[in-house]
Motif scaffolding. Structure first.
Motif, PDB file in Angstrom:
ATOM      1  N   GLY A   1      26.444  52.670  46.705  1.00 19.90           N
ATOM      2  CA  GLY A   1      25.683  53.433  47.444  1.00 19.90           C
ATOM      3  C   GLY A   1      25.499  55.010  46.895  1.00 19.90           C
ATOM      4  O   GLY A   1      25.133  54.708  45.563  1.00 19.90           O
ATOM      5  N   ILE A   2      26.059  55.588  47.518  1.00 19.02           N
ATOM      6  CA  ILE A   2      25.559  57.112  47.293  1.00 19.02           C
ATOM      7  C   ILE A   2      25.987  57.544  45.637  1.00 19.02           C
ATOM      8  O   ILE A   2      25.304  58.204  44.897  1.00 19.02           O
ATOM      9  CB  ILE A   2      26.295  58.045  48.190  1.00 19.02           C
ATOM     10  CG1 ILE A   2      25.675  58.103  49.432  1.00 19.02           C
ATOM     11  CG2 ILE A   2      26.226  59.770  47.865  1.00 19.02           C
ATOM     12  CD1 ILE A   2      24.106  58.537  49.395  1.00 19.02           C
ATOM     13  N   GLU A   3      27.237  57.171  45.259  1.00 11.57           N
ATOM     14  CA  GLU A   3      27.693  57.602  43.887  1.00 11.57           C
ATOM     15  C   GLU A   3      26.788  57.056  43.005  1.00 11.57           C
ATOM     16  O   GLU A   3      26.695  57.434  41.797  1.00 11.57           O
ATOM     17  CB  GLU A   3      29.170  57.290  43.927  1.00 11.57           C
ATOM     18  CG  GLU A   3      30.121  58.322  44.732  1.00 11.57           C
ATOM     19  CD  GLU A   3      31.509  57.616  44.224  1.00 11.57           C
ATOM     20  OE1 GLU A   3      32.038  56.900  43.261  1.00 11.57           O
ATOM     21  OE2 GLU A   3      32.345  58.720  44.715  1.00 11.57           O
ATOM     22  N   TRP A   4      26.062  55.940  43.008  1.00 15.75           N
ATOM     23  CA  TRP A   4      25.116  55.436  42.277  1.00 15.75           C
ATOM     24  C   TRP A   4      23.894  56.306  41.952  1.00 15.75           C
ATOM     25  O   TRP A   4      23.243  56.810  40.980  1.00 15.75           O
ATOM     26  CB  TRP A   4      24.742  54.061  42.376  1.00 15.75           C
ATOM     27  CG  TRP A   4      25.997  53.175  41.888  1.00 15.75           C
ATOM     28  CD1 TRP A   4      27.077  52.698  42.228  1.00 15.75           C
ATOM     29  CD2 TRP A   4      25.862  52.629  40.501  1.00 15.75           C
ATOM     30  NE1 TRP A   4      27.682  51.995  41.705  1.00 15.75           N
ATOM     31  CE2 TRP A   4      27.191  51.684  40.431  1.00 15.75           C
ATOM     32  CE3 TRP A   4      24.973  52.575  39.562  1.00 15.75           C
ATOM     33  CZ2 TRP A   4      27.508  50.928  39.245  1.00 15.75           C
ATOM     34  CZ3 TRP A   4      25.372  51.621  38.571  1.00 15.75           C
ATOM     35  CH2 TRP A   4      26.717  51.038  38.368  1.00 15.75           C
ATOM     36  N   TYR A   5      23.169  56.658  43.340  1.00 15.73           N
ATOM     37  CA  TYR A   5      22.035  57.387  43.539  1.00 15.73           C
ATOM     38  C   TYR A   5      22.305  58.784  43.033  1.00 15.73           C
ATOM     39  O   TYR A   5      21.503  59.328  42.416  1.00 15.73           O
ATOM     40  CB  TYR A   5      21.607  57.411  45.040  1.00 15.73           C
ATOM     41  CG  TYR A   5      21.341  56.201  45.551  1.00 15.73           C
ATOM     42  CD1 TYR A   5      20.442  55.120  45.007  1.00 15.73           C
ATOM     43  CD2 TYR A   5      21.721  56.010  46.939  1.00 15.73           C
ATOM     44  CE1 TYR A   5      20.266  54.271  45.805  1.00 15.73           C
ATOM     45  CE2 TYR A   5      21.664  54.808  47.645  1.00 15.73           C
ATOM     46  CZ  TYR A   5      20.793  53.807  47.130  1.00 15.73           C
ATOM     47  OH  TYR A   5      20.346  52.715  47.601  1.00 15.73           O
TER      48      TYR A   5
END
Length: 661
Positions: free
Chosen positions: A195-199
């Motif tokens: 999720g967020i750590e990829w975005y």
């Protein structure tokens, strides 16, 4: 059949039931009441149900026992280590720099560095300052650096934080101001949470802003971080100064320090670049022989010594100075400050010396704003142009902040403030003997011109004295007697929006009393930069005033909260003209060009229906506030009360409904 995937297609009762069940699952009447309040139920029966289900006591907001256990339970043994983390070592390196503060909006990508700074580092030198937007953080550091004479640190959250901050970074780049920025990133894709750590991760975070930072690095080891940060700091503060960026990997922050780390090396700073002596001698000869020399200065002065050198150079030549106000270069009360007479002086000059000019072409030319844009030479034919600057050392190809090319008769590369003492000595040696009479004649002429300029300013300030909305001249005239006997400073955005009334009516004689505009003219600079500058002034006990544009404040209103939270004394006086007035004038110009009248120019440019109450905005953040003031006769008393608040160490705001400029 009901389409459950489309919320707008569901019946109101269905929305209510789904919201209700979600709230019950979360646990507690508070969650239930909040969920019902946020649902799509709007009828009388639903309103009654909401009222019945409201808790009868004030909600505490306390989480459930299960949630508390999840939040406060000790971490698994595998996550605990007694060794210092990489972020502890990073704090050691940061403490080796002259960074008194780090501004930030918190973000998970630098959580290790954040925790180490406040716990391992004791939240001192640097101290963490809380901001409510990344653009505020960088603009805050921008304003601070121009007064403190040294950079502030900024923590930014990965891709999105850097994108938010980019406008403020560009302003600082254009303004040649040093800022040391750290941006979190998670390089190893196998270590990113879903999720967020990829975005929020980029392979090359620095690419987002690389065209408008002086240098950036993405260290892959602690030794690499060490050397990169020391190099970055030195580059940031060496003229031409500019922001720098260090990308900080999350794993590098959070992992234990490997055995055998070397101590932090000593920071060494280079001297500022000085102009070539032979070129200075040539420039001195040209100035000494000139009958009508003129000095034009933009971003030269950073220190009291720099201002003293400029005054000495001007007095040695008895030469008028035109201050472009990129910084406060020449005292406004000095008779050789002839900034208000710039047009006539440029037209008659035979030699022009430009010091740290951002736009030499614009000194001797202008481009008329017409359908067919026509350039016009505004200087005398045959005028000789000398430039002394580091501006051209920091030009990139994409962003066009370097202005139009202007040939010079003598272009000297060097920092004007550092070079000034050598130029003064060269001028003294080049001046021929027996010029006392000519020098005295110049002095008398400029003394008379300066006195006449001040007299006319006082006369013009009286026009519309009792008008409502309040004139900007009266606004500035009312402030001056309340601050003039204090050690004061004027901060924030470019005073052109007040028609330069502060410079016309106040006596500026110290370089810290005005720090210039934003550099890149990006909206959102004024309020946070004023708070940052006020922080730098705070340790000296100065009375700090910001005349704040209304539209620009709404780009970064959270800066008011930072001033309150960190107890930064600052008087903010709203120049509330209830419009983006410059843009309104552009629309009027286009309408006139098409002969359509200007009756519709307010559409898309006015800030009305409703008007914004800036005093209530400030009050909501815990700041003392007064206004909106429309009667000019009430202005003086409100300003006096606000200044009393600021003098006891708190920020204050006075909302004044003003004429456009």
């Amino acid at each position: 059949m009901q389409d459950d995937s489309n919320p707008s297609a569901r019946k109101p009762s269905e929305i209510g039931r789904r919201t209700l069940f979600t709230a019950v699952a979360a646990g507690g009447a508070v969650s239930l009441a909040n969920a019902l309040s946020a649902s799509a139920q709007t009828g009388p029966a639903q309103a009654a149900s909401r009222e019945m289900l409201k808790p009868r006591t004030a909600p505490t907001g306390a989480p459930s026992a299960a949630a508390m256990q999840a939040e406060t339970a000790p971490p698994p043994a595998s996550e605990v280590f007694e060794a210092r983390s990489g972020s502890d070592y990073m704090v050691d390196v940061i403490k080796a720099l002259d960074l008194g503060y780090v501004a930030t909006l918190p973000g998970s990508s630098f959580r290790g560095l954040h925790e180490s700074l406040i716990d391992y580092g004791g939240n001192a030198k640097p101290e963490l300052l809380t901001c409510l937007h990344e653009e505020i953080s960088v603009a805050f550091a921008h304003g601070y650096a121009k007064i403190a004479g040294k950079p502030m640190g900024v923590f930014l959250h990965s891709v999105v934080g850097l994108q938010h901050a980019s406008m403020a970074i560009y302003n600082a780049w254009c303004d040649r101001v040093p800022i040391v920025m750290f941006v979190g990133n998670t390089l190893d894709s196998a270590k990113r949470r879903e999720g967020i750590e990829w975005y929020h991760t980029a392979l090359d975070n620095g690419a987002i802003v690389r065209d408008f930072v002086k240098w950036d690095a993405q260290p892959t080891s602690l030794e690499d971080f060490n050397e990169a940060l020391l190099r970055a700091y030195g580059l940031a503060v060496t003229q031409p100064a500019a922001p720098v960026l260090i990308s900080v990997d999350t794993e590098l922050q959070e992992a234990p320090i490997p055995v055998g780390k070397r101590p932090v090396p000593r920071l060494t700073l280079p001297t500022q670049p000085v102009g070539d002596p032979a070129a200075l001698a040539k420039a001195a000869a040209m100035l000494a022989k000139a009958e009508h020399p003129v000095i034009v200065v933009d971003r030269m002065v950073r220190t009291p010594e720099g201002m003293a050198h400029l005054v000495e150079l001007a007095e040695t030549l008895q030469c008028p100075v035109i201050d472009k106000r990129g910084r406060l270069n020449m005292p406004s009360s000095h008779y050789l400050n002839q900034s208000e007479n710039a047009r006539g002086l440029i037209k008659s000059a035979d030699v022009i010396l430009g010091l740290e000019l951002t736009d030499p072409w614009g000194v001797v030319n202008t481009l008329l704003d017409r359908i067919e844009r026509v350039e016009r030479h505004t200087a005398a034919p045959g005028v000789k142009l000398i430039t002394l600057s580091t501006h051209d050392l920091l030009i990139h190809s994409n962003f066009q902040d370097f202005e139009r090319y202007q040939p010079s008769d003598l272009a000297i590369t060097g920092d004007a403030e550092a070079t000034a003492p050598y130029l003064i000595e060269a001028v003294k040696q080049a001046l021929p003997k027996g010029q006392q009479a000519a020098m005295q004649a110049r002095s008398d002429k400029f003394r008379a011109a300066h006195a006449d300029t001040r007299r006319r300013a006082y006369e013009e300030a009286a026009y519309g004295w009792d008008a409502s909305p309040v004139t900007t001249a009266r606004l500035c005239a009312e402030i001056w007697p309340l601050i003039k006997d204090s050690d004061w400073a004027f901060v924030g955005a470019n005073s052109s929006f007040q028609s330069f009334w502060p410079q016309k009516l106040w006596d500026f004689d110290k370089p810290y009393q005005y720090a210039g505009g934003s550099g890149g003219a990006g909206l959102g600079y004024g309020a946070p930069a004023a708070v940052g500058a006020a922080l730098a002034h705070r340790e000296h006990g100065r009375l700090v005033v910001n005349i704040q544009g209304d539209g620009e404040l709404m780009c970064a209103p959270g800066s008011l909260w930072t001033a309150v939270h960190h107890k930064i004394p600052l008087l903010t006086v709203m120049h509330n003209n209830r419009a983006y007035h410059q843009e309104m004038m552009h629309i009027q110009r286009m309408a006139d060009r098409h002969e359509r009248g200007v009756a519709s120019a307010h559409i898309g440019t006015a800030i009305d229906s409703p008007f914004i109450d800036y005093s209530k905005l400030a009050d909501s953040m815990g700041m003392w506030a007064a206004g909106p003031i429309t009667d000019p006769n009430e202005l003086g008393a409100a300003l006096k009360k606000a200044i009393d608040v600021v003098k006891r160490g708190e920020p204050a705001l006075v909302d004044v409904v003003c004429q456009p400029r």
